[in-house]
Design a protein around this motif. Structure first.
Motif, PDB file in Angstrom:
ATOM      1  N   SER A  15       9.547  -6.883   1.575  1.00  0.00           N
ATOM      2  CA  SER A  15       9.069  -8.258   1.710  1.00  0.00           C
ATOM      3  C   SER A  15       7.713  -8.321   2.400  1.00  0.00           C
ATOM      4  O   SER A  15       6.887  -9.159   2.082  1.00  0.00           O
ATOM      5  N   SER A  16       7.503  -7.433   3.356  1.00  0.00           N
ATOM      6  CA  SER A  16       6.234  -7.437   4.092  1.00  0.00           C
ATOM      7  C   SER A  16       5.062  -7.000   3.217  1.00  0.00           C
ATOM      8  O   SER A  16       3.915  -7.242   3.563  1.00  0.00           O
ATOM      9  N   GLN A  17       5.350  -6.374   2.078  1.00  0.00           N
ATOM     10  CA  GLN A  17       4.295  -5.897   1.192  1.00  0.00           C
ATOM     11  C   GLN A  17       4.021  -6.841   0.028  1.00  0.00           C
ATOM     12  O   GLN A  17       3.157  -6.555  -0.795  1.00  0.00           O
ATOM     13  N   LEU A  18       4.752  -7.944  -0.050  1.00  0.00           N
ATOM     14  CA  LEU A  18       4.534  -8.903  -1.134  1.00  0.00           C
ATOM     15  C   LEU A  18       3.212  -9.632  -0.919  1.00  0.00           C
ATOM     16  O   LEU A  18       2.773  -9.807   0.212  1.00  0.00           O
ATOM     17  N   PRO A  19       2.592 -10.087  -2.009  1.00  0.00           N
ATOM     18  CA  PRO A  19       1.315 -10.805  -1.860  1.00  0.00           C
ATOM     19  C   PRO A  19       1.509 -12.137  -1.142  1.00  0.00           C
ATOM     20  O   PRO A  19       2.600 -12.715  -1.183  1.00  0.00           O
ATOM     21  N   PRO A  20       0.462 -12.626  -0.476  1.00  0.00           N
ATOM     22  CA  PRO A  20       0.587 -13.925   0.205  1.00  0.00           C
ATOM     23  C   PRO A  20       0.787 -15.050  -0.807  1.00  0.00           C
ATOM     24  O   PRO A  20       0.338 -14.961  -1.948  1.00  0.00           O
ATOM     25  N   ILE A  21       1.457 -16.097  -0.365  1.00  0.00           N
ATOM     26  CA  ILE A  21       1.714 -17.248  -1.231  1.00  0.00           C
ATOM     27  C   ILE A  21       0.497 -18.161  -1.183  1.00  0.00           C
ATOM     28  O   ILE A  21       0.134 -18.629  -0.107  1.00  0.00           O
ATOM     29  N   PRO A  22      -0.152 -18.410  -2.331  1.00  0.00           N
ATOM     30  CA  PRO A  22      -1.328 -19.291  -2.334  1.00  0.00           C
ATOM     31  C   PRO A  22      -0.956 -20.728  -1.968  1.00  0.00           C
ATOM     32  O   PRO A  22       0.198 -21.137  -2.089  1.00  0.00           O
ATOM     33  N   SER A  23      -1.940 -21.469  -1.528  1.00  0.00           N
ATOM     34  CA  SER A  23      -1.675 -22.865  -1.160  1.00  0.00           C
ATOM     35  C   SER A  23      -1.832 -23.741  -2.399  1.00  0.00           C
ATOM     36  O   SER A  23      -2.859 -24.353  -2.620  1.00  0.00           O
ATOM     37  N   LYS A  24      -0.780 -23.774  -3.197  1.00  0.00           N
ATOM     38  CA  LYS A  24      -0.708 -24.614  -4.393  1.00  0.00           C
ATOM     39  C   LYS A  24       0.510 -25.506  -4.249  1.00  0.00           C
ATOM     40  O   LYS A  24       1.426 -25.204  -3.500  1.00  0.00           O
ATOM     41  N   ARG A  25       0.500 -26.588  -4.999  1.00  0.00           N
ATOM     42  CA  ARG A  25       1.651 -27.504  -4.946  1.00  0.00           C
ATOM     43  C   ARG A  25       2.809 -26.982  -5.792  1.00  0.00           C
ATOM     44  O   ARG A  25       3.957 -27.013  -5.375  1.00  0.00           O
ATOM     45  N   TYR A  26       2.520 -26.495  -6.992  1.00  0.00           N
ATOM     46  CA  TYR A  26       3.556 -26.023  -7.906  1.00  0.00           C
ATOM     47  C   TYR A  26       3.218 -24.647  -8.446  1.00  0.00           C
ATOM     48  O   TYR A  26       2.051 -24.305  -8.637  1.00  0.00           O
ATOM     49  N   PHE A  27       4.274 -23.869  -8.710  1.00  0.00           N
ATOM     50  CA  PHE A  27       4.136 -22.536  -9.267  1.00  0.00           C
ATOM     51  C   PHE A  27       5.020 -22.427 -10.508  1.00  0.00           C
ATOM     52  O   PHE A  27       6.142 -22.933 -10.509  1.00  0.00           O
ATOM     53  N   THR A  28       4.534 -21.734 -11.532  1.00  0.00           N
ATOM     54  CA  THR A  28       5.351 -21.495 -12.722  1.00  0.00           C
ATOM     55  C   THR A  28       6.320 -20.365 -12.422  1.00  0.00           C
ATOM     56  O   THR A  28       6.165 -19.626 -11.445  1.00  0.00           O
ATOM     57  N   ILE A  29       7.287 -20.191 -13.293  1.00  0.00           N
ATOM     58  CA  ILE A  29       8.283 -19.148 -13.080  1.00  0.00           C
ATOM     59  C   ILE A  29       7.634 -17.758 -13.122  1.00  0.00           C
ATOM     60  O   ILE A  29       8.022 -16.859 -12.372  1.00  0.00           O
ATOM     61  N   GLY A  30       6.617 -17.580 -13.956  1.00  0.00           N
ATOM     62  CA  GLY A  30       5.918 -16.304 -14.019  1.00  0.00           C
ATOM     63  C   GLY A  30       5.160 -16.002 -12.729  1.00  0.00           C
ATOM     64  O   GLY A  30       5.154 -14.866 -12.249  1.00  0.00           O
ATOM     65  N   GLU A  31       4.534 -17.026 -12.172  1.00  0.00           N
ATOM     66  CA  GLU A  31       3.816 -16.847 -10.905  1.00  0.00           C
ATOM     67  C   GLU A  31       4.780 -16.507  -9.779  1.00  0.00           C
ATOM     68  O   GLU A  31       4.515 -15.614  -8.962  1.00  0.00           O
ATOM     69  N   VAL A  32       5.918 -17.182  -9.751  1.00  0.00           N
ATOM     70  CA  VAL A  32       6.907 -16.921  -8.706  1.00  0.00           C
ATOM     71  C   VAL A  32       7.481 -15.513  -8.861  1.00  0.00           C
ATOM     72  O   VAL A  32       7.677 -14.804  -7.872  1.00  0.00           O
ATOM     73  N   ALA A  33       7.706 -15.107 -10.092  1.00  0.00           N
ATOM     74  CA  ALA A  33       8.206 -13.752 -10.325  1.00  0.00           C
ATOM     75  C   ALA A  33       7.226 -12.714  -9.774  1.00  0.00           C
ATOM     76  O   ALA A  33       7.636 -11.753  -9.108  1.00  0.00           O
ATOM     77  N   ASP A  34       5.953 -12.918 -10.001  1.00  0.00           N
ATOM     78  CA  ASP A  34       4.934 -11.996  -9.479  1.00  0.00           C
ATOM     79  C   ASP A  34       4.852 -12.052  -7.959  1.00  0.00           C
ATOM     80  O   ASP A  34       4.720 -11.020  -7.297  1.00  0.00           O
ATOM     81  N   LEU A  35       4.930 -13.255  -7.394  1.00  0.00           N
ATOM     82  CA  LEU A  35       4.819 -13.416  -5.942  1.00  0.00           C
ATOM     83  C   LEU A  35       6.024 -12.845  -5.200  1.00  0.00           C
ATOM     84  O   LEU A  35       5.906 -12.425  -4.051  1.00  0.00           O
ATOM     85  N   CYS A  36       7.177 -12.842  -5.855  1.00  0.00           N
ATOM     86  CA  CYS A  36       8.412 -12.439  -5.172  1.00  0.00           C
ATOM     87  C   CYS A  36       8.929 -11.069  -5.600  1.00  0.00           C
ATOM     88  O   CYS A  36       9.911 -10.581  -5.037  1.00  0.00           O
ATOM     89  N   GLY A  37       8.316 -10.468  -6.593  1.00  0.00           N
ATOM     90  CA  GLY A  37       8.731  -9.136  -7.016  1.00  0.00           C
ATOM     91  C   GLY A  37      10.069  -9.096  -7.729  1.00  0.00           C
ATOM     92  O   GLY A  37      10.822  -8.131  -7.586  1.00  0.00           O
ATOM     93  N   VAL A  38      10.384 -10.153  -8.473  1.00  0.00           N
ATOM     94  CA  VAL A  38      11.595 -10.178  -9.287  1.00  0.00           C
ATOM     95  C   VAL A  38      11.227 -10.679 -10.684  1.00  0.00           C
ATOM     96  O   VAL A  38      10.173 -11.278 -10.857  1.00  0.00           O
ATOM     97  N   ARG A  39      12.101 -10.453 -11.632  1.00  0.00           N
ATOM     98  CA  ARG A  39      11.826 -10.907 -12.994  1.00  0.00           C
ATOM     99  C   ARG A  39      12.271 -12.351 -13.198  1.00  0.00           C
ATOM    100  O   ARG A  39      13.085 -12.875 -12.437  1.00  0.00           O
ATOM    101  N   SER A  40      11.731 -12.961 -14.230  1.00  0.00           N
ATOM    102  CA  SER A  40      12.016 -14.375 -14.505  1.00  0.00           C
ATOM    103  C   SER A  40      13.499 -14.633 -14.747  1.00  0.00           C
ATOM    104  O   SER A  40      14.043 -15.628 -14.275  1.00  0.00           O
ATOM    105  N   HIS A  41      14.170 -13.729 -15.468  1.00  0.00           N
ATOM    106  CA  HIS A  41      15.592 -13.960 -15.750  1.00  0.00           C
ATOM    107  C   HIS A  41      16.429 -13.886 -14.466  1.00  0.00           C
ATOM    108  O   HIS A  41      17.447 -14.548 -14.347  1.00  0.00           O
ATOM    109  N   VAL A  42      15.973 -13.126 -13.488  1.00  0.00           N
ATOM    110  CA  VAL A  42      16.659 -13.061 -12.203  1.00  0.00           C
ATOM    111  C   VAL A  42      16.532 -14.395 -11.484  1.00  0.00           C
ATOM    112  O   VAL A  42      17.500 -14.895 -10.910  1.00  0.00           O
ATOM    113  N   LEU A  43      15.351 -14.996 -11.544  1.00  0.00           N
ATOM    114  CA  LEU A  43      15.148 -16.316 -10.932  1.00  0.00           C
ATOM    115  C   LEU A  43      16.057 -17.358 -11.571  1.00  0.00           C
ATOM    116  O   LEU A  43      16.660 -18.178 -10.868  1.00  0.00           O
ATOM    117  N   ARG A  44      16.163 -17.325 -12.885  1.00  0.00           N
ATOM    118  CA  ARG A  44      17.037 -18.295 -13.569  1.00  0.00           C
ATOM    119  C   ARG A  44      18.496 -18.086 -13.169  1.00  0.00           C
ATOM    120  O   ARG A  44      19.256 -19.044 -12.986  1.00  0.00           O
TER     121      ARG A  44
END
Length: 116
Positions: A15-44
């Motif tokens: 978790s400490s090596q994940l990229p910082p979360i940008p200051s945006k209001r909304y994120f797409t599922i692809g962006e969240v997958a990249d930011l959190c290091g998981v795949r989109s189907h895992v998020l769903r």
């Protein structure tokens, strides 16, 4: 011998090596997958398992996550992948943390009343 894909290498990050979360209001599922290091189907899937995780759905059922949901996803990821919790164990841990937060807020309110 198979080489690791870029995504597999990313999901092995702590978790400490994940990229910082940008200051945006909304994120797409692809962006969240990249930011959190998981795949989109895992998020769903996690949306079904964790009631606290409910992104807004807009046109064509596209998911839009807010900043607090990205933070929650990182916490879920940490509980599951780093601390070794099961899905139900992680769910219970998040509920406990939520209860602790409510208790803290109630105690602060009582302190304010008593200090008057």
């Amino acid at each position: 011998m198979l080489e690791k894909t870029e995504f597999e290498a990313c999901s092995a990050l702590l978790s400490s090596q994940l990229p910082p979360i940008p200051s945006k209001r909304y994120f797409t599922i692809g962006e969240v997958a990249d930011l959190c290091g998981v795949r989109s189907h895992v998020l769903r899937y996690w949306e079904q398992e964790f009631s606290q995780l409910s992104p807004q759905k807009r046109r064509g059922n596209r998911r839009y996550y807010q900043h607090h949901e990205v933070v929650l996803i990182r916490k879920i990821r940490s509980l599951l992948y780093e601390e070794g919790f099961t899905i139900s164990g992680a769910r219970n841990r998040l509920e406990e943390a939520r209860g602790d937060l409510r208790l803290r807020e109630e105690l602060q309110a009582v302190l304010q009343i008593l200090s008057k």
